[in-house]
Design a protein around this motif. Structure first.
Motif, PDB file in Angstrom:
ATOM      1  N   HIS A   1       0.696  -1.115   0.040  1.00 37.63           N
ATOM      2  CA  HIS A   1      -0.017   0.018   0.132  1.00 37.63           C
ATOM      3  C   HIS A   1       0.841   0.839   0.052  1.00 37.63           C
ATOM      4  O   HIS A   1       1.815   1.262   0.839  1.00 37.63           O
ATOM      5  N   PRO A   2       0.527   2.329  -0.715  1.00 37.72           N
ATOM      6  CA  PRO A   2       1.738   3.475  -0.875  1.00 37.72           C
ATOM      7  C   PRO A   2       1.729   4.254   0.328  1.00 37.72           C
ATOM      8  O   PRO A   2       2.692   5.176   0.141  1.00 37.72           O
ATOM      9  N   ARG A   3       0.847   4.144   1.190  1.00 40.01           N
ATOM     10  CA  ARG A   3       0.817   5.305   2.481  1.00 40.01           C
ATOM     11  C   ARG A   3       0.741   4.191   3.556  1.00 40.01           C
ATOM     12  O   ARG A   3       0.329   3.192   3.644  1.00 40.01           O
ATOM     13  N   PRO A   4       1.027   4.931   4.793  1.00 40.44           N
ATOM     14  CA  PRO A   4       0.984   4.391   6.013  1.00 40.44           C
ATOM     15  C   PRO A   4      -0.365   3.812   6.317  1.00 40.44           C
ATOM     16  O   PRO A   4      -1.227   4.563   5.768  1.00 40.44           O
ATOM     17  N   TYR A   5      -0.313   2.673   6.782  1.00 41.61           N
ATOM     18  CA  TYR A   5      -1.842   2.080   7.233  1.00 41.61           C
ATOM     19  C   TYR A   5      -2.030   1.168   8.566  1.00 41.61           C
ATOM     20  O   TYR A   5      -1.034   0.882   9.179  1.00 41.61           O
TER      21      TYR A   5
ATOM     22  N   VAL B   1      -6.549  -0.318   5.822  1.00 38.67           N
ATOM     23  CA  VAL B   1      -6.648  -1.410   4.878  1.00 38.67           C
ATOM     24  C   VAL B   1      -6.922  -2.713   5.426  1.00 38.67           C
ATOM     25  O   VAL B   1      -6.703  -3.224   6.570  1.00 38.67           O
ATOM     26  N   ILE B   2      -8.064  -3.265   4.824  1.00 40.67           N
ATOM     27  CA  ILE B   2      -8.687  -4.489   5.025  1.00 40.67           C
ATOM     28  C   ILE B   2      -8.244  -5.573   4.199  1.00 40.67           C
ATOM     29  O   ILE B   2      -8.474  -5.675   2.832  1.00 40.67           O
ATOM     30  N   VAL B   3      -7.609  -6.718   4.462  1.00 42.97           N
ATOM     31  CA  VAL B   3      -7.064  -7.664   3.825  1.00 42.97           C
ATOM     32  C   VAL B   3      -8.103  -9.058   4.129  1.00 42.97           C
ATOM     33  O   VAL B   3      -8.003  -9.287   5.313  1.00 42.97           O
ATOM     34  N   GLY B   4      -8.761  -9.422   3.252  1.00 46.20           N
ATOM     35  CA  GLY B   4      -9.523 -10.769   3.181  1.00 46.20           C
ATOM     36  C   GLY B   4     -10.674 -10.416   2.191  1.00 46.20           C
ATOM     37  O   GLY B   4     -10.997  -9.655   1.509  1.00 46.20           O
TER      38      GLY B   4
ATOM     39  N   ARG C   1     -10.155   6.598   2.142  1.00 51.01           N
ATOM     40  CA  ARG C   1      -9.289   6.105   3.251  1.00 51.01           C
ATOM     41  C   ARG C   1      -9.298   4.771   3.634  1.00 51.01           C
ATOM     42  O   ARG C   1      -8.284   4.395   4.454  1.00 51.01           O
ATOM     43  N   VAL C   2     -10.304   4.052   2.904  1.00 53.94           N
ATOM     44  CA  VAL C   2     -10.327   2.787   3.325  1.00 53.94           C
ATOM     45  C   VAL C   2     -10.336   1.811   2.239  1.00 53.94           C
ATOM     46  O   VAL C   2     -10.980   2.070   1.070  1.00 53.94           O
ATOM     47  N   PHE C   3      -9.439   0.818   2.091  1.00 55.18           N
ATOM     48  CA  PHE C   3      -9.184   0.152   0.836  1.00 55.18           C
ATOM     49  C   PHE C   3      -9.266  -1.525   1.099  1.00 55.18           C
ATOM     50  O   PHE C   3      -8.643  -1.909   2.104  1.00 55.18           O
TER      51      PHE C   3
ATOM     52  N   PHE D   1       1.138  -7.547   7.841  1.00 59.14           N
ATOM     53  CA  PHE D   1       1.447  -7.348   9.275  1.00 59.14           C
ATOM     54  C   PHE D   1       2.685  -6.551   9.827  1.00 59.14           C
ATOM     55  O   PHE D   1       2.767  -5.643  10.289  1.00 59.14           O
ATOM     56  N   ALA D   2       3.730  -6.876   8.904  1.00 61.45           N
ATOM     57  CA  ALA D   2       5.063  -6.541   9.058  1.00 61.45           C
ATOM     58  C   ALA D   2       5.102  -4.740   8.810  1.00 61.45           C
ATOM     59  O   ALA D   2       6.220  -4.157   9.600  1.00 61.45           O
ATOM     60  N   HIS D   3       4.337  -4.366   8.115  1.00 59.54           N
ATOM     61  CA  HIS D   3       4.522  -3.120   7.491  1.00 59.54           C
ATOM     62  C   HIS D   3       3.371  -2.146   8.038  1.00 59.54           C
ATOM     63  O   HIS D   3       3.382  -1.085   7.769  1.00 59.54           O
ATOM     64  N   ALA D   4       2.661  -2.803   8.718  1.00 57.72           N
ATOM     65  CA  ALA D   4       1.530  -2.114   9.294  1.00 57.72           C
ATOM     66  C   ALA D   4       1.743  -1.242  10.624  1.00 57.72           C
ATOM     67  O   ALA D   4       2.710  -1.356  11.232  1.00 57.72           O
ATOM     68  N   ASP D   5       1.129  -0.125  10.782  1.00 52.32           N
ATOM     69  CA  ASP D   5       1.587   0.750  11.868  1.00 52.32           C
ATOM     70  C   ASP D   5       0.544   0.246  13.034  1.00 52.32           C
ATOM     71  O   ASP D   5       0.886   0.571  14.173  1.00 52.32           O
ATOM     72  N   LEU D   6      -0.316  -0.487  12.902  1.00 45.55           N
ATOM     73  CA  LEU D   6      -1.551  -1.200  13.867  1.00 45.55           C
ATOM     74  C   LEU D   6      -2.054  -2.355  13.157  1.00 45.55           C
ATOM     75  O   LEU D   6      -2.530  -2.164  12.353  1.00 45.55           O
ATOM     76  N   PHE D   7      -2.161  -3.289  13.932  1.00 45.18           N
ATOM     77  CA  PHE D   7      -3.331  -4.479  13.343  1.00 45.18           C
ATOM     78  C   PHE D   7      -4.553  -4.275  14.440  1.00 45.18           C
ATOM     79  O   PHE D   7      -4.170  -4.420  15.721  1.00 45.18           O
TER      80      PHE D   7
END
Length: 394
Positions: free
Chosen positions: A215-219, A253-256, A276-278, A290-296
């Motif tokens: 994703h191109p921006r922090p999420y 960002v929602i994965v699933g 804002r929501v993808f 997970f590794a690049h998320a600011d929060l899960f």
């Protein structure tokens, strides 16, 4: 030991991932393990080592090949009109015969019998519950309603759980199981708490992806099946509060994937969050996300254990979660419990904001390591062996 792990399918899903993880863990511990699945769907998950045998026992198709099986299915569908959720229980009388035949054929081809056969998930052992075999271990993955089968719940649960070797994957699932057995006067052969294994080496390897490909921006990340139990609308409402009250700049960002996708997209549009929501759909492997998320954030209504929380912690992501029935509180202990929230948008938004903005000190990191240690694959394999080998059960 010769071991079989049985699961409904090998699609992408939490239960399916832990079935494969357990297969991998047995294999790495030097055991002869084979993976069996029951529904003829595309294989999306499989063991790390391609030498591990994977077998389809298509019990539904095998049952329908017989004239009796087709007639029995019609009778079961008719019965289901009058007795809620009875179809699977009754059709299992045909499916279990197909399973037993396939198992015998596999053991004959191997020229040896399995010492231990582990069934993962309620939906899996619904197919075979009429069979009684001391080698069978039924693993409860989720919290069940005490009256799941309506007015026939007592008889149904007695058939499924009675005189079985049972495993519950978390203290919350164990408490739920014990409540059901007490209410319906069920006597399992044994009931043991054994958590799901996590493969830290594979997670570490697969989490190292270029974040620009994600994703191109922090999420902030939500990840899981798009179904009512995962309660994604609550996450979106909490995120709406984060944006408008706390001024967070990260995207959501929602994965699933799942049947709730259209309703979730509508919710996003209603709240004016389309920019804002993808929704990214299904992504494999999930670990880079997970590794690049600011929060899960986990917003579920209930979780048998909450493997996605464990995976997020293993990837170094800060976490926040709803205080839901099941195993989440088993994971979120010590300083991690500060980021548990009641199941309201306001409470979850506050927990998410705290997790985003609070520095994680040594006590927090120690709590993460302590939590992750519960899910070491080799420790879990040894617990299975200590509990369910022939000597242990005598």
């Amino acid at each position: 030991m010769k071991i079989a792990v049985v699961v409904n399918s090998l699609k992408v899903g939490g239960m399916e991932r832990v079935a494969v993880n357990l297969t991998n863990a047995f294999h790495k511990a030097g055991h002869d393990v084979e993976l069996i699945y029951l529904k003829d769907r595309p294989i999306e998950l499989q063991p790390d080592d391609p030498s591990v045998p994977v077998h389809l026992f298509d019990v539904k198709k095998a049952a329908l090949r017989t004239g009796f099986g087709a007639l029995w299915m019609m009778a079961c569908r008719l019965a289901n009109i009058f007795a809620r959720k009875s179809y699977a229980r009754f059709f299992a009388y045909a499916e279990c015969k197909a399973f037993a035949k396939s198992l015998s054929a596999l053991e004959a081809s191997n020229n040896t019998k399995f010492d231990l056969i582990v069934f993962r998930g309620h939906g899996t052992f619904e197919h075979v519950w009429p069979l009684q075999d001391p080698r069978f271990v039924f693993v409860c993955e989720s919290v069940q309603g005490q009256h799941h089968y309506g007015r026939f719940s007592q008889r149904a649960f007695q058939g499924i759980y009675g005189n079985r070797n049972m495993v519950c994957i978390s203290q919350g699932v164990m408490e739920n199981f014990q409540a059901i057995t007490k209410l319906h006067d069920i006597r399992p052969r044994s009931a043991t708490l054994i958590s799901n294994p996590l493969e830290y080496d594979r997670i570490a390897e697969q989490s190292q992806a270029d974040k620009n490909h994600l994703h191109p921006r922090p999420y902030i990340l939500g990840l899981g099946r798009l179904s009512p139990i995962k309660n994604v609308p609550l996450l979106i409402e909490a995120y709406h509060i984060l944006v408008n009250r706390f001024g967070v700049t990260q995207d959501l960002v929602i994965v699933g994937e799942g049947r709730e996708r259209a309703a979730i997209e509508e919710k996003v549009a209603q709240l004016g969050l389309s920019n804002r929501v993808f929704l990214k759909g299904q992504q494999m492997p999930p670990y880079p996300w997970f590794a690049h998320a600011d929060l899960f954030t986990l917003s579920s209504k209930s979780e048998g254990l909450g493997m996605v929380l464990i995976e997020a912690l293993a990837c170094g992501a800060p976490v926040a979660a709803t205080r839901c029935p099941g195993g989440v509180s088993q994971i979120m202990q010590g300083p991690l419990s500060d980021y548990l929230a009641d199941m309201t948008p306001e409470a979850l938004a506050q927990a998410m904001y705290n997790a985003l903005t609070t520095p994680h000190d040594e006590d927090y990191q120690a709590a993460v390591q302590s939590s992750l240690a519960q899910f070491d694959g080799q420790r879990i394999v040894q617990t299975y062996l200590d509990t369910f080998t022939t000597d242990a059960m005598q």
